[in-house]
Design a protein around this motif. Structure first.
Motif, PDB file in Angstrom:
ATOM      1  N   LEU A 193     -35.671  23.821  16.258  1.00  0.00           N
ATOM      2  CA  LEU A 193     -36.405  23.040  17.259  1.00  0.00           C
ATOM      3  C   LEU A 193     -35.509  21.974  17.874  1.00  0.00           C
ATOM      4  CD1 LEU A 193     -39.883  22.488  15.559  1.00  0.00           C
ATOM      5  CD2 LEU A 193     -39.380  23.923  17.551  1.00  0.00           C
ATOM      6  N   ALA A 194     -34.691  21.342  17.036  1.00  0.00           N
ATOM      7  CA  ALA A 194     -33.778  20.317  17.545  1.00  0.00           C
ATOM      8  C   ALA A 194     -32.797  20.919  18.530  1.00  0.00           C
ATOM      9  CB  ALA A 194     -33.031  19.658  16.380  1.00  0.00           C
ATOM     10  N   ALA A 195     -32.267  22.090  18.206  1.00  0.00           N
ATOM     11  CA  ALA A 195     -31.326  22.750  19.112  1.00  0.00           C
ATOM     12  C   ALA A 195     -32.001  23.133  20.420  1.00  0.00           C
ATOM     13  CB  ALA A 195     -30.733  23.983  18.439  1.00  0.00           C
ATOM     14  N   ASP A 196     -33.253  23.568  20.339  1.00  0.00           N
ATOM     15  CA  ASP A 196     -33.983  23.979  21.542  1.00  0.00           C
ATOM     16  C   ASP A 196     -34.189  22.821  22.518  1.00  0.00           C
ATOM     17  OD1 ASP A 196     -34.139  26.576  20.730  1.00  0.00           O
ATOM     18  OD2 ASP A 196     -36.177  26.423  19.939  1.00  0.00           O
ATOM     19  N   ARG A 197     -34.190  21.596  21.993  1.00  0.00           N
ATOM     20  CA  ARG A 197     -34.380  20.460  22.884  1.00  0.00           C
ATOM     21  C   ARG A 197     -33.270  20.385  23.929  1.00  0.00           C
ATOM     22  NH1 ARG A 197     -38.562  19.843  24.096  1.00  0.00           N
ATOM     23  NH2 ARG A 197     -37.967  17.947  25.176  1.00  0.00           N
ATOM     24  N   ARG A 198     -32.135  20.909  23.632  1.00  0.00           N
ATOM     25  CA  ARG A 198     -31.037  20.924  24.606  1.00  0.00           C
ATOM     26  C   ARG A 198     -30.690  22.348  25.027  1.00  0.00           C
ATOM     27  NH1 ARG A 198     -28.514  15.955  24.880  1.00  0.00           N
ATOM     28  NH2 ARG A 198     -28.836  14.550  23.119  1.00  0.00           N
ATOM     29  N   SER A 199     -31.596  23.275  24.727  1.00  0.00           N
ATOM     30  CA  SER A 199     -31.346  24.693  25.024  1.00  0.00           C
ATOM     31  C   SER A 199     -30.021  25.136  24.434  1.00  0.00           C
ATOM     32  CB  SER A 199     -31.362  24.942  26.549  1.00  0.00           C
ATOM     33  OG  SER A 199     -32.608  24.626  27.089  1.00  0.00           O
ATOM     34  N   ARG A 200     -29.796  24.695  23.213  1.00  0.00           N
ATOM     35  CA  ARG A 200     -28.548  25.044  22.549  1.00  0.00           C
ATOM     36  C   ARG A 200     -28.810  25.927  21.347  1.00  0.00           C
ATOM     37  NH1 ARG A 200     -25.608  19.439  21.363  1.00  0.00           N
ATOM     38  NH2 ARG A 200     -27.595  19.098  20.311  1.00  0.00           N
ATOM     39  N   LEU A 201     -27.819  26.718  21.013  1.00  0.00           N
ATOM     40  CA  LEU A 201     -27.835  27.449  19.765  1.00  0.00           C
ATOM     41  C   LEU A 201     -27.174  26.594  18.694  1.00  0.00           C
ATOM     42  CD1 LEU A 201     -26.732  31.008  20.950  1.00  0.00           C
ATOM     43  CD2 LEU A 201     -29.006  30.350  20.172  1.00  0.00           C
ATOM     44  N   VAL A 202     -27.506  26.880  17.439  1.00  0.00           N
ATOM     45  CA  VAL A 202     -26.881  26.187  16.319  1.00  0.00           C
ATOM     46  C   VAL A 202     -25.885  27.133  15.656  1.00  0.00           C
ATOM     47  CG1 VAL A 202     -27.240  25.174  14.046  1.00  0.00           C
ATOM     48  CG2 VAL A 202     -28.846  24.693  15.883  1.00  0.00           C
ATOM     49  N   ALA A 203     -24.656  26.677  15.506  1.00  0.00           N
ATOM     50  CA  ALA A 203     -23.637  27.449  14.799  1.00  0.00           C
ATOM     51  C   ALA A 203     -23.293  26.723  13.507  1.00  0.00           C
ATOM     52  CB  ALA A 203     -22.376  27.594  15.656  1.00  0.00           C
ATOM     53  N   VAL A 204     -23.483  27.399  12.376  1.00  0.00           N
ATOM     54  CA  VAL A 204     -23.085  26.842  11.089  1.00  0.00           C
ATOM     55  C   VAL A 204     -21.639  27.261  10.839  1.00  0.00           C
ATOM     56  CG1 VAL A 204     -23.530  26.790   8.612  1.00  0.00           C
ATOM     57  CG2 VAL A 204     -25.437  26.928  10.214  1.00  0.00           C
ATOM     58  N   VAL A 205     -20.748  26.297  10.816  1.00  0.00           N
ATOM     59  CA  VAL A 205     -19.317  26.550  10.708  1.00  0.00           C
ATOM     60  C   VAL A 205     -18.835  26.134   9.325  1.00  0.00           C
ATOM     61  CG1 VAL A 205     -17.042  26.059  11.682  1.00  0.00           C
ATOM     62  CG2 VAL A 205     -19.058  26.122  13.178  1.00  0.00           C
ATOM     63  N   THR A 206     -18.270  27.064   8.586  1.00  0.00           N
ATOM     64  CA  THR A 206     -17.744  26.777   7.252  1.00  0.00           C
ATOM     65  C   THR A 206     -16.225  26.845   7.294  1.00  0.00           C
ATOM     66  OG1 THR A 206     -19.703  27.811   6.280  1.00  0.00           O
ATOM     67  CG2 THR A 206     -17.842  27.395   4.817  1.00  0.00           C
ATOM     68  N   THR A 207     -15.584  25.765   6.907  1.00  0.00           N
ATOM     69  CA  THR A 207     -14.129  25.706   6.915  1.00  0.00           C
ATOM     70  C   THR A 207     -13.631  25.140   5.585  1.00  0.00           C
ATOM     71  OG1 THR A 207     -14.052  23.457   7.813  1.00  0.00           O
ATOM     72  CG2 THR A 207     -14.113  25.268   9.402  1.00  0.00           C
ATOM     73  N   ARG A 229     -24.539  29.885  26.186  1.00  0.00           N
ATOM     74  CA  ARG A 229     -25.414  28.723  26.017  1.00  0.00           C
ATOM     75  C   ARG A 229     -24.630  27.622  25.332  1.00  0.00           C
ATOM     76  NH1 ARG A 229     -30.817  30.516  23.007  1.00  0.00           N
ATOM     77  NH2 ARG A 229     -31.252  28.312  23.323  1.00  0.00           N
ATOM     78  N   HIS A 230     -25.090  26.378  25.529  1.00  0.00           N
ATOM     79  CA  HIS A 230     -24.473  25.273  24.819  1.00  0.00           C
ATOM     80  C   HIS A 230     -24.642  25.483  23.315  1.00  0.00           C
ATOM     81  CE1 HIS A 230     -23.545  22.947  28.349  1.00  0.00           C
ATOM     82  NE2 HIS A 230     -24.801  23.028  28.765  1.00  0.00           N
TER      83      HIS A 230
END
Length: 271
Positions: A193-207, A229-230
């Motif tokens: 929902l938080a990502a949708d507020r900016r029409s963004r996808l969420v990427a979980v990055v593991t490094t 998309r952002h």
């Protein structure tokens, strides 16, 4: 949700966006009032069924909602609810699920309006990682025998003064009123929902090691170009990755870590 409920939720989301675009609407207050209605309809099954009964006239259901809640919630929340009960719902529970989502979205909107949405996204992600790594904390937060007051106080001790107000409100509602969801599923839903507020996808990055700001910017730009998309990056440092990077966007995994390459090579050799 399916069919009629999906259409009803889409209309409610549009109405919420239109209402919160107005500077006269207090999004935080609206979130609290929608959460209160969610709790009420979650308890009162018979009322929920009446308000979603397809055999009843939509205007009559809206008037019933206004009579029952007119003195308990503000005009904005009542306007939203009235529109929702005029719509058709596939199941009565879908109305409650939709109200819960709108309450969370209103809190996230308040965070966005105050320039704190990025911080809230990051805090939700980090809290999820903390819970995943601390079985004692998870047990305390999900213990059905523990009262809501005890859980609220525990969260306050953990987040009070350390997290944004919206984060604390969202987490408190999730923990004290899970409505059958796991803590992990609730956190994932809030992150989306938080990502949708900016029409963004969420990427979980593991490094294996923390990324520098330029590296984050380049990765974000590359992923935005790839997905169109952002992209919001949730960075998780895991020394066991050994090197490289692992990116998960929804159900899709982009794997470039040394550890996974070694595992892949081992599997090929074994076969």
């Amino acid at each position: 949700m399916h069919g009629a409920s999906r259409e009803a939720l889409a209309a409610a989301r549009e109405r919420l966006d239109a209402l919160t675009d107005s500077t006269s609407v207090n999004a935080t207050q609206l979130a609290d009032e929608l959460a209160a209605v969610t709790a009420l309809l979650g308890r009162e099954v018979s009322l929920r069924r009446v308000l979603t009964d397809p055999a009843q006239d939509g205007e009559a259901k809206a008037q019933l909602a206004e009579r029952l809640l007119g003195g308990q919630v503000g005009g904005t929340a009542l306007d939203l609810l009235s529109g929702m009960v005029r719509s058709r719902w596939s199941q009565s529970r879908d109305l409650v699920d939709a109200l819960e989502e709108l309450a969370a979205t209103a809190d996230l909107t308040a965070a966005q309006q105050s320039g704190q949405l990025d911080d809230v996204e990051d805090e939700l992600f980090r809290f999820g990682r903390i819970v995943a790594s601390d079985t004692g904390l998870r047990a305390a937060l999900t213990n059905r025998a523990a009262g809501t007051t005890a859980k609220s106080e525990l969260l306050s001790s953990l987040l009070g003064g350390r997290a944004k107000p919206a984060t604390e409100r969202l987490m408190t509602r999730l923990v004290t009123a899970p409505r059958g969801r796991s803590l992990e599923a609730g956190l994932e839903s809030l992150s989306k929902l938080a990502a949708d507020r900016r029409s963004r996808l969420v990427a979980v990055v593991t490094t294996a090691v923390p990324l520098s700001d330029p590296q984050k910017q380049r990765l974000g730009a590359a992923l935005a170009k790839l997905y169109g998309r952002h992209m919001h990056l949730n960075i998780d440092v895991d020394p066991e990755v050994l090197g490289g990077i692992r990116v998960q966007v929804g159900d899709e995994i982009i794997n470039g870590s040394i550890a996974d390459r070694l595992d892949d090579a081992t599997r090929r050799m074994a076969s």
